[in-house]
Design a protein around this motif. Structure first.
Motif: not given
Length: 220
Positions: A23-29, A76-82, A183-187
């Protein structure tokens, strides 16, 4: 001492729309928050990209052309990262474990048939990870942005930076550094997506603000 507004660097921050049924993507928020609230050390412009191999790289290029940023920070979103993970490398490879939002699911396909095998970030990823960690937010450098749409836009943006650097190759030595920093950062996932409860949107925003400050400080 802060710089006048007309001398502040312009930072383009991008994120992605929701994908894979979320329903959402934290990177967009995060893009929306940063764009609305701003940053004292720069002028932030934002863009939310589609999760589309076909369209996201071109729309990113258009945003760079429109805003003329000094720095591009793609999220971008990396769902399985901590941890918050700045990326070192973008690969010339599209290999999707799930379909994008257009239904495309490339396998072992080059992003640019005649492009280099990989392109390396132009952001100080170790400094970024250290600064975020010192603020009490888990962060670490990641080797690769993967092989999904996140990687595709990172690879494309670094290609644009390469082209601009080549066009400036004959600039007289000693002039101000005008390199486009990219550069790119995953959250990681926020609690709404079933992620680690430490990573509220507030904490992720704080981490990305620290990343932006670190990039600007390293650029000076």
């Amino acid at each position: 001492m802060s710089l006048p507004a007309d001398r502040l660097p312009t930072v383009l921050v991008t994120g992605f729309e929701p994908f894979n049924g979320a329903a959402l993507n934290p990177s967009a928020e995060l893009v929306r928050r940063l764009t609305e609230l701003g940053h004292p050390d720069c002028r932030i412009v934002g863009d939310v990209l589609p999760v589309s191999f076909a369209n996201a790289p071109g729309l990113l290029a258009a945003a760079i052309d429109a805003h003329h940023p000094d720095i591009v920070v793609m999220l971008g979103l990396a769902e399985n990262r901590h941890a918050i993970t700045p990326e070192r490398v973008a690969l010339n490879l599209a290999d999707a474990s799930i379909a994008d939002n257009d239904g495309a699911q490339p396998t072992d396909a080059p992003l640019e048939p005649h492009g280099p095998a990989a392109r390396f970030t132009l952001l100080p990823v170790k400094h970024i990870a250290d600064a975020i960690s010192q603020a009490g937010i888990p962060a670490e450098v990641s080797l690769s942005a993967g092989t999904y749409v996140c990687n595709a836009v990172m690879y494309a943006a670094l290609g644009i930076a390469e082209q601009r650097a080549a066009a400036r190759a004959e600039v007289v030595s000693g002039e101000d550094d005008v390199t486009l920093r990219v550069g790119f950062i995953h959250v990681p996932a926020t609690p709404q997506l079933g992620g680690d409860p430490r990573f509220t949107l507030d904490e992720l925003e704080r981490g990305i603000r620290i990343a932006i400050t670190t990039i600007i400080d390293q650029r000076r």
